[in-house]
Scaffold this motif. Structure first.
Motif, PDB file in Angstrom:
ATOM      1  N   ASP A 145     -10.393  -0.054  -7.640  1.00 26.89           N
ATOM      2  CA  ASP A 145     -10.383   1.148  -9.113  1.00 26.89           C
ATOM      3  C   ASP A 145     -10.592   1.906  -8.434  1.00 26.89           C
ATOM      4  O   ASP A 145      -9.779   2.983  -9.066  1.00 26.89           O
ATOM      5  N   ALA A 146     -11.841   2.440  -7.675  1.00 29.37           N
ATOM      6  CA  ALA A 146     -13.089   3.672  -7.583  1.00 29.37           C
ATOM      7  C   ALA A 146     -11.714   4.606  -6.461  1.00 29.37           C
ATOM      8  O   ALA A 146     -11.697   5.892  -6.822  1.00 29.37           O
ATOM      9  N   LEU A 147     -11.489   4.190  -5.336  1.00 25.13           N
ATOM     10  CA  LEU A 147     -10.856   4.810  -4.594  1.00 25.13           C
ATOM     11  C   LEU A 147      -9.396   5.528  -5.084  1.00 25.13           C
ATOM     12  O   LEU A 147      -8.990   6.186  -5.168  1.00 25.13           O
ATOM     13  N   THR A 148      -8.737   3.695  -6.466  1.00 23.76           N
ATOM     14  CA  THR A 148      -7.152   4.873  -6.666  1.00 23.76           C
ATOM     15  C   THR A 148      -7.792   6.122  -7.346  1.00 23.76           C
ATOM     16  O   THR A 148      -6.509   6.389  -7.554  1.00 23.76           O
ATOM     17  N   ASP A 149      -8.139   5.456  -8.605  1.00 22.01           N
ATOM     18  CA  ASP A 149      -8.734   6.838  -8.848  1.00 22.01           C
ATOM     19  C   ASP A 149      -8.708   7.687  -8.705  1.00 22.01           C
ATOM     20  O   ASP A 149      -8.395   9.337  -8.872  1.00 22.01           O
ATOM     21  N   SER A 150      -9.584   7.598  -7.898  1.00 23.99           N
ATOM     22  CA  SER A 150      -9.804   9.314  -6.445  1.00 23.99           C
ATOM     23  C   SER A 150      -8.369   9.964  -6.377  1.00 23.99           C
ATOM     24  O   SER A 150      -8.213  11.380  -6.462  1.00 23.99           O
ATOM     25  N   VAL A 151      -8.003   9.455  -5.377  1.00 24.58           N
ATOM     26  CA  VAL A 151      -6.454   9.371  -5.131  1.00 24.58           C
ATOM     27  C   VAL A 151      -6.020   9.879  -6.160  1.00 24.58           C
ATOM     28  O   VAL A 151      -5.006  11.689  -5.501  1.00 24.58           O
ATOM     29  N   MET A 152      -5.826   9.325  -6.621  1.00 24.95           N
ATOM     30  CA  MET A 152      -4.811   9.370  -8.181  1.00 24.95           C
ATOM     31  C   MET A 152      -5.147  10.685  -8.923  1.00 24.95           C
ATOM     32  O   MET A 152      -4.148  11.622  -8.949  1.00 24.95           O
ATOM     33  N   ALA A 153      -6.205  11.141  -8.271  1.00 23.61           N
ATOM     34  CA  ALA A 153      -6.914  13.073  -9.222  1.00 23.61           C
ATOM     35  C   ALA A 153      -6.162  13.718  -8.503  1.00 23.61           C
ATOM     36  O   ALA A 153      -5.973  14.673  -8.958  1.00 23.61           O
ATOM     37  N   SER A 154      -6.373  13.372  -6.863  1.00 26.82           N
ATOM     38  CA  SER A 154      -6.312  14.574  -6.114  1.00 26.82           C
ATOM     39  C   SER A 154      -4.140  15.110  -6.497  1.00 26.82           C
ATOM     40  O   SER A 154      -3.748  15.563  -6.270  1.00 26.82           O
ATOM     41  N   LEU A 155      -3.760  13.600  -6.769  1.00 26.13           N
ATOM     42  CA  LEU A 155      -2.101  13.682  -6.075  1.00 26.13           C
ATOM     43  C   LEU A 155      -2.309  14.634  -7.551  1.00 26.13           C
ATOM     44  O   LEU A 155      -1.295  14.966  -7.745  1.00 26.13           O
ATOM     45  N   ALA A 156      -3.051  14.371  -9.091  1.00 25.19           N
ATOM     46  CA  ALA A 156      -2.306  15.142  -9.663  1.00 25.19           C
ATOM     47  C   ALA A 156      -3.065  16.104 -10.080  1.00 25.19           C
ATOM     48  O   ALA A 156      -1.914  17.460 -10.358  1.00 25.19           O
ATOM     49  N   ALA A 157      -4.087  16.885  -9.405  1.00 19.09           N
ATOM     50  CA  ALA A 157      -4.501  18.346  -8.775  1.00 19.09           C
ATOM     51  C   ALA A 157      -3.146  19.068  -8.170  1.00 19.09           C
ATOM     52  O   ALA A 157      -3.475  20.395  -8.117  1.00 19.09           O
ATOM     53  N   ASN A 158      -3.090  18.278  -7.168  1.00 19.90           N
ATOM     54  CA  ASN A 158      -2.279  18.842  -5.874  1.00 19.90           C
ATOM     55  C   ASN A 158      -0.677  18.777  -5.854  1.00 19.90           C
ATOM     56  O   ASN A 158      -0.295  19.140  -4.915  1.00 19.90           O
ATOM     57  N   GLY A 159      -0.010  17.861  -6.701  1.00 18.72           N
ATOM     58  CA  GLY A 159       1.007  17.056  -5.736  1.00 18.72           C
ATOM     59  C   GLY A 159       1.659  16.258  -5.596  1.00 18.72           C
ATOM     60  O   GLY A 159       0.602  15.735  -4.398  1.00 18.72           O
ATOM     61  N   VAL A 160       2.638  15.886  -4.603  1.00 18.07           N
ATOM     62  CA  VAL A 160       2.776  14.859  -3.882  1.00 18.07           C
ATOM     63  C   VAL A 160       3.216  15.192  -2.253  1.00 18.07           C
ATOM     64  O   VAL A 160       4.142  16.309  -2.149  1.00 18.07           O
ATOM     65  N   PRO A 161       1.763  15.442  -1.194  1.00 17.79           N
ATOM     66  CA  PRO A 161       2.299  16.348  -0.420  1.00 17.79           C
ATOM     67  C   PRO A 161       3.392  14.981   0.946  1.00 17.79           C
ATOM     68  O   PRO A 161       2.796  14.400   1.623  1.00 17.79           O
ATOM     69  N   PHE A 162       4.080  15.153   0.424  1.00 16.71           N
ATOM     70  CA  PHE A 162       5.653  15.019   1.374  1.00 16.71           C
ATOM     71  C   PHE A 162       4.877  15.511   3.081  1.00 16.71           C
ATOM     72  O   PHE A 162       5.251  16.241   3.306  1.00 16.71           O
ATOM     73  N   ARG A 163       5.348  14.030   3.494  1.00 16.72           N
ATOM     74  CA  ARG A 163       5.136  13.887   5.317  1.00 16.72           C
ATOM     75  C   ARG A 163       6.386  14.980   5.420  1.00 16.72           C
ATOM     76  O   ARG A 163       7.784  15.269   4.707  1.00 16.72           O
ATOM     77  N   PRO A 164       6.811  15.577   6.680  1.00 19.02           N
ATOM     78  CA  PRO A 164       7.877  16.856   6.537  1.00 19.02           C
ATOM     79  C   PRO A 164       9.193  15.526   6.877  1.00 19.02           C
ATOM     80  O   PRO A 164       8.839  15.122   7.949  1.00 19.02           O
ATOM     81  N   GLY A 165       9.986  16.506   6.205  1.00 20.51           N
ATOM     82  CA  GLY A 165      11.274  16.056   6.765  1.00 20.51           C
ATOM     83  C   GLY A 165      11.619  14.325   5.796  1.00 20.51           C
ATOM     84  O   GLY A 165      12.356  14.294   5.449  1.00 20.51           O
ATOM     85  N   ALA A 166      10.277  13.673   5.012  1.00 23.97           N
ATOM     86  CA  ALA A 166      10.249  12.469   4.208  1.00 23.97           C
ATOM     87  C   ALA A 166      11.387  12.991   3.226  1.00 23.97           C
ATOM     88  O   ALA A 166      12.317  12.009   2.776  1.00 23.97           O
ATOM     89  N   ARG A 167      10.757  13.516   2.285  1.00 25.81           N
ATOM     90  CA  ARG A 167      11.097  13.780   1.074  1.00 25.81           C
ATOM     91  C   ARG A 167      13.730  13.883   0.848  1.00 25.81           C
ATOM     92  O   ARG A 167      13.991  13.978   0.263  1.00 25.81           O
ATOM     93  N   GLU A 168      13.347  15.042   2.189  1.00 18.85           N
ATOM     94  CA  GLU A 168      14.999  15.360   2.565  1.00 18.85           C
ATOM     95  C   GLU A 168      15.607  14.280   3.137  1.00 18.85           C
ATOM     96  O   GLU A 168      16.901  13.552   2.547  1.00 18.85           O
ATOM     97  N   LEU A 169      15.133  13.230   3.885  1.00 24.18           N
ATOM     98  CA  LEU A 169      15.806  12.177   4.355  1.00 24.18           C
ATOM     99  C   LEU A 169      16.591  11.300   3.316  1.00 24.18           C
ATOM    100  O   LEU A 169      16.735  10.679   3.097  1.00 24.18           O
ATOM    101  N   LEU A 170      14.719  10.850   2.232  1.00 23.28           N
ATOM    102  CA  LEU A 170      14.577  10.067   1.403  1.00 23.28           C
ATOM    103  C   LEU A 170      15.981  10.303   0.332  1.00 23.28           C
ATOM    104  O   LEU A 170      17.325  10.047  -0.363  1.00 23.28           O
ATOM    105  N   ALA A 171      16.231  11.763   0.274  1.00 18.57           N
ATOM    106  CA  ALA A 171      16.977  12.079  -1.070  1.00 18.57           C
ATOM    107  C   ALA A 171      18.784  11.858  -0.025  1.00 18.57           C
ATOM    108  O   ALA A 171      19.733  11.870  -1.028  1.00 18.57           O
TER     109      ALA A 171
END
Length: 227
Positions: A73-99
């Motif tokens: 829970d502690a690790l997950t809370d921390s990572v989710m806070a980073s996501l909320a602050a910084n957004g989703v850091p897609f790896r290069p090409g990943a979002r485009e391939l998924l789309a």
């Protein structure tokens, strides 16, 4: 190309779809230090691709005096806070391939060892309908490197693993994908995947399309695969 599309593409999350590994490492260090221990980059690398319960046990061995659920829970809370602050850091090409896969009508699944609320927090920040199925670490019958999570995803999608492509960045994850029977693609990030058993290793997903995955599957699908 005349070969048909794979029935589904199965995505690992942390390190494959999104570059959240730095967020996890940033969460681990202060947790260990809170209990008077030290945590090196080399130790952090040992947790890449592991189930969270296994990772929590390693952190306990490093001196973290908390229960396994509380560590997760502690690790997950921390990572989710980073996501909320910084957004989703897609790896290069990943979002485009998924789309592109979604535009071509290919089924997709997210297969992650992160817990469901963490997986949902990533999926909810993707600006299109990205996945038909999500299998999270707290839903898998056994963690990677066991194939269970991939097999569960295939069952939910109604596809044969041999008719799918699985994409992974870590040795543990790749072993799970290979063991499931999927055509397995390694896209390394922090750890070498040489000799782990991937059907192919690509240095990046940047510039890759559905046609590239079609060709990958056609080249490596087992004999007798309907695809």
């Amino acid at each position: 190309m005349t070969s048909s599309l794979p029935a589904a593409v199965l995505w690992d999350m942390d390190g494959t779809l999104v570059d959240t590994e730095p967020y996890w490492m940033a969460a681990e260090t202060p947790l260990v230090e809170r209990f008077g221990g030290t945590w090196s980059h080399e130790q952090a690398l040992q947790l890449v691709g592991r189930g969270l319960s296994d990772s929590a046990r390693v952190l306990q061995d490093a001196g973290v005096k908390m229960s396994i659920p509380d560590i997760i829970d502690a690790l997950t809370d921390s990572v989710m806070a980073s996501l909320a602050a910084n957004g989703v850091p897609f790896r290069p090409g990943a979002r485009e391939l998924l789309a592109d896969l979604r535009a071509q009508g290919v089924k997709t699944a997210l297969v992650t060892m992160s817990v469901r609320r963490m997986a949902d927090s990533v999926v909810e920040r993707i600006d299109f309908d990205a996945f038909d199925v999500v299998i999270a670490g707290d839903e898998a019958t056994r963690p990677k490197p066991y194939p269970d999570a991939y097999l569960q995803a295939c069952t939910m999608l109604g596809v044969d693993p041999a008719d799918t492509v699985a994409i992974e960045d870590s040795p543990n994850g790749l072993r799970a994908a290979v063991a499931s029977g999927a055509v397995s693609l390694g896209v390394p990030l922090l750890l070498s995947l040489t000799g782990v058993g991937a059907h192919e290793l690509w240095p990046t997903l940047d510039g890759r399309t559905t046609d590239d995955l079609r060709a990958l599957h056609a080249a490596h699908a087992p004999a007798g695969s309907r695809r």
